[in-house]
Design a protein around this motif. Structure first.
Motif, mmCIF file in Angstrom:
data_model
loop_
_atom_site.group_PDB
_atom_site.id
_atom_site.type_symbol
_atom_site.label_atom_id
_atom_site.label_comp_id
_atom_site.label_asym_id
_atom_site.label_seq_id
_atom_site.Cartn_x
_atom_site.Cartn_y
_atom_site.Cartn_z
ATOM 1 N N ASP A 34 -17.464 -17.164 -7.384
ATOM 2 C CA ASP A 34 -18.940 -16.869 -7.907
ATOM 3 C C ASP A 34 -18.838 -15.918 -9.258
ATOM 4 O OD1 ASP A 34 -20.165 -18.689 -5.695
ATOM 5 O OD2 ASP A 34 -20.440 -16.738 -4.569
ATOM 6 N N ASP A 35 -17.764 -15.450 -9.452
ATOM 7 C CA ASP A 35 -17.643 -14.374 -10.533
ATOM 8 C C ASP A 35 -17.163 -14.975 -11.537
ATOM 9 O OD1 ASP A 35 -18.659 -12.163 -8.787
ATOM 10 O OD2 ASP A 35 -16.452 -12.467 -7.840
ATOM 11 N N VAL A 36 -16.958 -16.162 -11.746
ATOM 12 C CA VAL A 36 -16.231 -16.633 -12.929
ATOM 13 C C VAL A 36 -16.766 -18.149 -13.541
ATOM 14 C CG1 VAL A 36 -13.770 -15.478 -12.697
ATOM 15 C CG2 VAL A 36 -14.432 -18.066 -11.725
ATOM 16 N N GLU A 37 -16.570 -18.694 -14.650
ATOM 17 C CA GLU A 37 -17.144 -19.817 -15.070
ATOM 18 C C GLU A 37 -16.325 -20.851 -14.654
ATOM 19 O OE1 GLU A 37 -18.402 -21.983 -19.536
ATOM 20 O OE2 GLU A 37 -17.464 -19.855 -19.334
ATOM 21 N N THR A 48 -1.015 -22.935 -10.059
ATOM 22 C CA THR A 48 -1.262 -23.323 -11.629
ATOM 23 C C THR A 48 -2.355 -22.277 -12.176
ATOM 24 O OG1 THR A 48 -0.915 -25.575 -11.113
ATOM 25 C CG2 THR A 48 -2.037 -25.118 -13.122
ATOM 26 N N ALA A 49 -3.233 -21.900 -11.512
ATOM 27 C CA ALA A 49 -4.175 -20.956 -12.230
ATOM 28 C C ALA A 49 -3.566 -19.663 -12.265
ATOM 29 C CB ALA A 49 -5.367 -20.771 -11.071
ATOM 30 N N ALA A 50 -2.626 -18.986 -11.452
ATOM 31 C CA ALA A 50 -2.279 -17.714 -11.551
ATOM 32 C C ALA A 50 -1.124 -17.778 -12.676
ATOM 33 C CB ALA A 50 -1.356 -17.558 -10.060
ATOM 34 N N HIS A 51 -0.036 -18.904 -12.748
ATOM 35 C CA HIS A 51 0.468 -19.023 -13.891
ATOM 36 C C HIS A 51 0.053 -18.920 -15.171
ATOM 37 C CE1 HIS A 51 3.296 -21.024 -16.647
ATOM 38 N NE2 HIS A 51 4.227 -20.471 -16.201
ATOM 39 N N ALA A 52 -1.335 -19.572 -15.277
ATOM 40 C CA ALA A 52 -2.128 -19.653 -16.796
ATOM 41 C C ALA A 52 -2.421 -18.302 -16.979
ATOM 42 C CB ALA A 52 -3.193 -20.788 -16.460
ATOM 43 N N ALA A 53 -2.726 -17.677 -15.941
ATOM 44 C CA ALA A 53 -3.398 -16.335 -16.231
ATOM 45 C C ALA A 53 -2.342 -15.223 -16.680
ATOM 46 C CB ALA A 53 -3.796 -15.574 -15.048
ATOM 47 N N GLY A 54 -1.032 -15.602 -16.601
ATOM 48 C CA GLY A 54 0.228 -14.851 -17.133
ATOM 49 C C GLY A 54 0.817 -14.094 -16.168
ATOM 50 N N THR A 55 0.337 -14.148 -14.885
ATOM 51 C CA THR A 55 0.989 -13.208 -13.872
ATOM 52 C C THR A 55 2.374 -13.745 -13.659
ATOM 53 O OG1 THR A 55 0.073 -14.565 -11.925
ATOM 54 C CG2 THR A 55 -1.402 -12.944 -12.966
ATOM 55 N N GLY A 60 0.753 -1.166 0.085
ATOM 56 C CA GLY A 60 0.000 0.005 -0.146
ATOM 57 C C GLY A 60 0.902 1.356 -0.122
ATOM 58 N N GLY A 61 2.023 1.301 0.923
ATOM 59 C CA GLY A 61 2.944 2.568 0.772
ATOM 60 C C GLY A 61 3.636 2.644 -0.587
ATOM 61 N N ARG A 62 3.737 1.263 -1.516
ATOM 62 C CA ARG A 62 4.172 1.855 -2.791
ATOM 63 C C ARG A 62 3.153 2.032 -3.743
ATOM 64 N NH1 ARG A 62 9.456 -0.135 -3.425
ATOM 65 N NH2 ARG A 62 10.656 0.030 -1.322
ATOM 66 N N GLY A 63 1.870 2.194 -3.394
ATOM 67 C CA GLY A 63 0.788 2.695 -4.133
ATOM 68 C C GLY A 63 0.355 1.683 -5.079
ATOM 69 N N LEU A 64 0.582 0.222 -4.898
ATOM 70 C CA LEU A 64 0.173 -0.621 -5.893
ATOM 71 C C LEU A 64 -1.303 -0.996 -5.566
ATOM 72 C CD1 LEU A 64 3.374 -3.123 -5.573
ATOM 73 C CD2 LEU A 64 2.591 -1.497 -7.464
ATOM 74 N N ARG A 65 -2.044 -1.501 -6.470
ATOM 75 C CA ARG A 65 -3.256 -1.778 -6.434
ATOM 76 C C ARG A 65 -3.368 -3.337 -5.980
ATOM 77 N NH1 ARG A 65 -7.746 0.067 -10.013
ATOM 78 N NH2 ARG A 65 -8.567 0.476 -8.013
ATOM 79 N N LEU A 66 -4.332 -3.516 -5.150
ATOM 80 C CA LEU A 66 -4.399 -5.024 -4.523
ATOM 81 C C LEU A 66 -5.561 -5.608 -4.858
ATOM 82 C CD1 LEU A 66 -2.617 -4.202 -1.027
ATOM 83 C CD2 LEU A 66 -1.549 -4.859 -3.105
ATOM 84 N N ALA A 67 -5.725 -6.921 -5.013
ATOM 85 C CA ALA A 67 -6.968 -7.610 -5.014
ATOM 86 C C ALA A 67 -6.822 -8.910 -4.760
ATOM 87 C CB ALA A 67 -7.441 -7.693 -6.608
ATOM 88 N N VAL A 68 -7.871 -9.792 -4.251
ATOM 89 C CA VAL A 68 -8.153 -11.193 -3.764
ATOM 90 C C VAL A 68 -8.365 -11.707 -4.916
ATOM 91 C CG1 VAL A 68 -9.471 -12.778 -2.279
ATOM 92 C CG2 VAL A 68 -8.011 -10.520 -1.309
ATOM 93 N N ALA A 69 -8.052 -13.013 -5.236
ATOM 94 C CA ALA A 69 -8.553 -14.019 -6.303
ATOM 95 C C ALA A 69 -8.749 -15.194 -5.623
ATOM 96 C CB ALA A 69 -7.526 -14.128 -7.338
ATOM 97 N N THR A 70 -9.891 -15.475 -5.128
ATOM 98 C CA THR A 70 -10.246 -16.782 -4.280
ATOM 99 C C THR A 70 -11.079 -17.647 -4.898
ATOM 100 O OG1 THR A 70 -10.982 -17.501 -2.114
ATOM 101 C CG2 THR A 70 -12.068 -15.570 -3.114
ATOM 102 N N PRO A 105 -7.460 -20.226 -15.099
ATOM 103 C CA PRO A 105 -7.171 -19.101 -14.662
ATOM 104 C C PRO A 105 -8.173 -17.841 -14.611
ATOM 105 C CG PRO A 105 -6.851 -18.995 -17.035
ATOM 106 C CD PRO A 105 -7.273 -20.463 -16.401
ATOM 107 N N ASP A 106 -9.273 -18.442 -14.578
ATOM 108 C CA ASP A 106 -10.531 -17.204 -14.909
ATOM 109 C C ASP A 106 -10.571 -16.106 -13.754
ATOM 110 O OD1 ASP A 106 -10.769 -19.372 -16.497
ATOM 111 O OD2 ASP A 106 -13.094 -18.808 -16.413
#
Length: 220
Positions: free
Chosen positions: A139-142, A176-183, A102-112, A148-149
């Motif tokens: 609930d937000d993805v197929e 595996t999901a995070a890698h498949a998303a390209g992160t 947060g101090g670096r001003g980066l945007r943060l999200a949860v992917a659960t 990676p959804d």
């Protein structure tokens, strides 16, 4: 080590931010005993990182068509809720990591892989929900992890390209999901160590988020 400029950081929830995986395993085994059956630790471990919806399918298939998954889910939910209502522990290094980012001003999200009601309840009770600009859930993805959804959805909600996101995961399925998303994906193992093929997809495996933060302090 960071291949692209970092604009956002995405976090799994269970086992990474909040220490729930061991609670869920105990609740699974207690629910099974309530119904007069045994559920092995190996079978419980096979569900780590898998969403509840998909776990229900695994359990139903394992015990057969006559198994009352609705009764099992009711018992499991009761055991888990009683434990988590009394104590919802945050994993070591979480607060310090979020303060730093947060101090670096980066945007943060949860992917659960959890559903939205569970995610919001647990993040709120843990005092973490206001730290995140977005929360993407099963609930937000197929498709659930290891697809990676949910990571793609979390990045979309932040308005950041996945390749400019760092992702932190605790499970083989989640990494595996995070890698498949390209992160740019890192692993902080919780209960299970990384599989060889999963380790190859990590930029690095950390002992905890304290160690991860120290590396980011040098890299960002």
């Amino acid at each position: 080590m960071l291949r692209k400029p970092v604009e956002a950081v995405l976090f799994d929830m269970d086992g990474l931010l909040i220490d729930t995986e061991a609670v869920y395993i105990d609740a699974l085994q207690d629910a099974a005993r309530d119904l007069g059956i045994e559920m092995s630790l190996d079978f419980c471990h096979s569900m780590i990182g898998i969403s509840g919806r998909e776990c229900d399918v695994m359990i139903q298939n394992f015990y057969g068509a006559a198994f009352r998954i609705d009764r099992f889910r009711e018992r499991f939910s009761g055991h888990a809720k009683r434990r988590l209502d009394s104590h919802l522990p945050v994993k070591p290094g979480v607060v310090e990591m979020l303060d730093f980012l947060g101090g670096r001003g980066l945007r943060l999200a949860v992917a659960t892989g959890s559903g939205r009601l569970t995610a919001e309840r647990h993040l709120g009770k843990a005092g973490l929900i206001d730290r995140f600009a977005a929360v993407a859930t099963r609930d937000d993805v197929e498709n659930a992890k290891p697809a990676p959804d949910v990571y793609l959805e979390a990045a979309r909600r932040l308005g950041v390209a996945p390749e400019n996101c760092v992702a932190f995961e605790d499970s083989n399925v989640g990494l595996t999901a995070a890698h498949a998303a390209g992160t740019m994906a890192f692993m902080v193992p919780d209960i299970l160590p990384p599989l060889r093929e999963v380790r190859a997809k990590c930029l690095r495996v950390f002992e905890d988020l304290h160690e991860a933060r120290r590396l980011l302090e040098e890299s960002l």
